[in-house]
Write a protein that holds these residues in place. Structure first.
Motif, PDB file in Angstrom:
ATOM      1  N   PHE A  60       0.812  -1.213   0.000  1.00  8.32           N
ATOM      2  CA  PHE A  60       0.000   0.000   0.000  1.00  8.32           C
ATOM      3  C   PHE A  60       0.857   1.279   0.000  1.00  8.32           C
ATOM      4  CE2 PHE A  60      -2.585   3.323   1.977  1.00  8.32           C
ATOM      5  CZ  PHE A  60      -3.687   3.295   1.147  1.00  8.32           C
ATOM      6  N   PHE A  63       2.191   1.948  -3.354  1.00 12.36           N
ATOM      7  CA  PHE A  63       1.114   2.467  -4.191  1.00 12.36           C
ATOM      8  C   PHE A  63       0.921   3.970  -3.972  1.00 12.36           C
ATOM      9  CE2 PHE A  63      -3.364   3.822  -4.072  1.00 12.36           C
ATOM     10  CZ  PHE A  63      -3.631   3.828  -5.434  1.00 12.36           C
ATOM     11  N   ILE A  64       0.876   4.382  -2.711  1.00 13.71           N
ATOM     12  CA  ILE A  64       0.640   5.811  -2.429  1.00 13.71           C
ATOM     13  C   ILE A  64       1.767   6.654  -3.028  1.00 13.71           C
ATOM     14  CG2 ILE A  64       0.511   7.554  -0.573  1.00 13.71           C
ATOM     15  CD1 ILE A  64      -2.097   6.017  -0.870  1.00 13.71           C
ATOM     16  N   TYR A  67       1.144   6.829  -6.697  1.00 17.58           N
ATOM     17  CA  TYR A  67      -0.043   7.687  -6.924  1.00 17.58           C
ATOM     18  C   TYR A  67       0.372   9.160  -6.892  1.00 17.58           C
ATOM     19  CZ  TYR A  67      -4.988   8.993  -6.823  1.00 17.58           C
ATOM     20  OH  TYR A  67      -6.221   9.509  -7.143  1.00 17.58           O
ATOM     21  N   THR A 102     -13.929  10.526  -6.910  1.00 14.58           N
ATOM     22  CA  THR A 102     -13.218  11.043  -5.737  1.00 14.58           C
ATOM     23  C   THR A 102     -12.039  11.893  -6.193  1.00 14.58           C
ATOM     24  OG1 THR A 102     -13.894   9.253  -4.280  1.00 14.58           O
ATOM     25  CG2 THR A 102     -11.868  10.382  -3.698  1.00 14.58           C
ATOM     26  N   THR A 104      -9.011  14.786  -4.984  1.00 20.80           N
ATOM     27  CA  THR A 104      -8.221  15.231  -3.828  1.00 20.80           C
ATOM     28  C   THR A 104      -7.681  16.635  -4.105  1.00 20.80           C
ATOM     29  OG1 THR A 104      -7.511  12.900  -3.705  1.00 20.80           O
ATOM     30  CG2 THR A 104      -6.457  14.452  -2.188  1.00 20.80           C
ATOM     31  N   ASP A 142     -11.874  14.274  -1.257  1.00 18.83           N
ATOM     32  CA  ASP A 142     -11.332  13.522  -0.120  1.00 18.83           C
ATOM     33  C   ASP A 142     -10.116  14.188   0.506  1.00 18.83           C
ATOM     34  OD1 ASP A 142      -9.408  12.720  -2.037  1.00 18.83           O
ATOM     35  OD2 ASP A 142      -9.224  10.716  -1.148  1.00 18.83           O
ATOM     36  N   GLY A 173      -8.972   9.644   2.091  1.00 17.83           N
ATOM     37  CA  GLY A 173      -8.215   8.607   1.401  1.00 17.83           C
ATOM     38  C   GLY A 173      -6.847   8.445   2.042  1.00 17.83           C
ATOM     39  N   GLY A 174      -5.989   7.672   1.396  1.00 20.95           N
ATOM     40  CA  GLY A 174      -4.624   7.470   1.878  1.00 20.95           C
ATOM     41  C   GLY A 174      -4.569   6.445   2.998  1.00 20.95           C
ATOM     42  N   HIS A 201     -12.916   6.460   3.462  1.00 19.06           N
ATOM     43  CA  HIS A 201     -12.281   5.154   3.362  1.00 19.06           C
ATOM     44  C   HIS A 201     -12.076   4.624   4.784  1.00 19.06           C
ATOM     45  CE1 HIS A 201     -11.397   6.293  -0.716  1.00 19.06           C
ATOM     46  NE2 HIS A 201     -10.609   5.259  -0.959  1.00 19.06           N
ATOM     47  N   HIS A 225     -14.290   0.777   0.552  1.00 18.80           N
ATOM     48  CA  HIS A 225     -13.665  -0.532   0.867  1.00 18.80           C
ATOM     49  C   HIS A 225     -14.429  -1.215   2.017  1.00 18.80           C
ATOM     50  CE1 HIS A 225     -10.467  -0.064  -2.032  1.00 18.80           C
ATOM     51  NE2 HIS A 225     -10.086   1.066  -1.486  1.00 18.80           N
ATOM     52  N   SER A 252      -8.442  -4.107  -6.780  1.00 14.70           N
ATOM     53  CA  SER A 252      -7.591  -3.184  -6.033  1.00 14.70           C
ATOM     54  C   SER A 252      -7.047  -3.861  -4.783  1.00 14.70           C
ATOM     55  CB  SER A 252      -8.405  -1.944  -5.636  1.00 14.70           C
ATOM     56  OG  SER A 252      -7.821  -1.276  -4.537  1.00 14.70           O
ATOM     57  N   ASP A 282     -11.844   1.652  -8.133  1.00 16.63           N
ATOM     58  CA  ASP A 282     -10.846   2.364  -7.320  1.00 16.63           C
ATOM     59  C   ASP A 282      -9.915   3.197  -8.198  1.00 16.63           C
ATOM     60  OD1 ASP A 282      -9.838   3.138  -4.897  1.00 16.63           O
ATOM     61  OD2 ASP A 282      -8.745   1.296  -4.476  1.00 16.63           O
ATOM     62  N   ASP A 283      -8.953   2.554  -8.860  1.00 21.20           N
ATOM     63  CA  ASP A 283      -7.972   3.257  -9.719  1.00 21.20           C
ATOM     64  C   ASP A 283      -7.734   2.361 -10.931  1.00 21.20           C
ATOM     65  OD1 ASP A 283      -7.080   5.437  -7.710  1.00 21.20           O
ATOM     66  OD2 ASP A 283      -6.865   3.579  -6.563  1.00 21.20           O
TER      67      ASP A 283
END
Ligand SMILES: O=c1[nH]cnc2c1ncn2[C@@H]1O[C@H](CO)[C@@H](O)[C@H]1O
Length: 344
Positions: A60, A63-64, A67, A102, A104, A142, A173-174, A201, A225, A252, A282-283
């Protein structure tokens, strides 16, 4: 997963759908990334093969970080407009009629791109998408939890101190670890008093306690989620009784290694417990998926036929933040499609 039969796949492809959990920057397809990377070279690979490799995530946190690197491709008002407009085009190709995207703002708004210009760009895209592709877009702004209360304050102020057409909800998020949902109670109180829906989330990367936190402290109406609810029978009962929908994104969860593989996904257990769910991406390009694929995954996990898949599409419409007139219209489109297929 077992591939859907050709006839179920074609049923899903034509089915009018609503999507409730999909992130703006996370929806940049290889085609859109290539266009943006041409404007801002050197940040993210433009070549589709290199991009696919770039979108393989260790966990995760990785991923962030990826992103946030893609966020850097979206610098100007025109980048924001292009990204959002092109997302609408791709949604139309999936027979998505309605989506809550969503966004940001905290990550995009800065001295060079003030809130007013950012909001103008998404509004331009929103009206263009509806006009040109017949897709109705609404926004969830978000708070990126990792950036703490200052990010929450800025997000709330962009949302509440401006007139933002199409804005329906406030989210978070995050990361969840180290960022309890209750950290943001003040911003959610203000947003809810203003009339925005609460849709954080929770229960993606941490356990059911975070979902309870979101419900009890932020008045969550849907949970993004929320899959770790499966560990807590009382929570599943609460979600079922109070009709709190989990906006689930199966692929995801595997891509970010919060679930080992699709066969282990808690979706069937959640559904068996009566928890309302919607199916989402999601993405999508980051996880190599799209909404039709997620419906096929859900059909496989839940053993659904066409009627069952249509029920999934109706569940998303039921949980959408729309007025009853439009909800009836969306339901009618699904019903007409199902009736037409039966007649064929
Ligand atoms: O699955 C997800 N979980 C949490 N955040 C996500 C997810 N997908 C995209 N984001 C986005 O990651 C950024 C990090 O702060 C936020 O913009 C959030 O919207």
């Amino acid at each position: 997963m077992t591939a859907p039969s050709p006839s179920l796949a074609s049923f899903i492809a034509g089915l009018p759908k609503a999507e409730l959990h999909v992130h703006q920057v996370g929806s940049a397809s290889p085609r859109i990334v290539a266009q943006l990377a041409e404007r801002h070279p050197g940040v993210v690979p433009a070549d589709p093969e290199a991009l696919a490799a770039y979108f393989q995530f260790d966990d995760f946190a990785h991923f962030i970080s990826i992103y946030l690197s893609v966020v850097k491709l979206v610098e100007t008002a025109e980048d924001v407009r292009l990204l959002t407009y092109e997302i609408g085009r791709e949604m139309a190709g999936q027979q998505i009629r309605y989506a809550e995207l969503t966004i940001t703002p905290y990550l995009s708004v800065n001295e060079r791109l003030p809130a007013e210009a950012f909001l103008e760009a998404i509004e331009d895209a929103r009206t263009g998408v509806e006009r040109d592709f017949g897709v109705r877009l609404r926004w969830i702004f978000d708070i990126p939890a990792d950036f703490g209360v200052p990010a929450a304050e800025m997000t709330a102020s962009i949302a509440l101190d401006h007139h933002v057409p199409g804005l329906v909800g406030l989210g978070i998020g995050g990361s969840e670890q180290g960022f309890p949902r209750s950290m943001f109670v003040e911003q959610f109180d203000r947003a809810r008093a203003y009339g925005l829906h609460s849709v954080p989330h929770a229960g993606e990367t941490t356990g059911p306690a975070t979902i309870w936190d979101a419900i009890q402290n932020l008045g969550a109406e849907r949970i993004e989620h929320g899959i770790t609810a499966v560990q807590d029978p009382d929570l599943m009962r609460y979600l079922a009784e109070n009709e709190i929908t989990l906006d689930v994104c199966p692929t995801s969860n595997v891509a970010l290694k919060v679930v080992d593989d699709l066969a282990q996904h808690p979706l069937p257990a959640l559904v068996a417990a009566g928890v309302p769910v919607s199916i989402n991406t999601d993405d999508p390009p980051m996880f190599g998926t799209d909404l039709n694929t997620e419906y096929a995954v859900a059909a496989d996990l839940l053993g659904l036929d066409e009627a069952g898949v249509a029920r999934l599409a109706r569940a998303a419409v039921d949980a959408a933040f729309v007025d009853e007139v439009y909800r009836t219209e969306l339901r009618g489109e699904i019903d007409a499609y199902v009736a037409g297929r039966q007649g064929a």
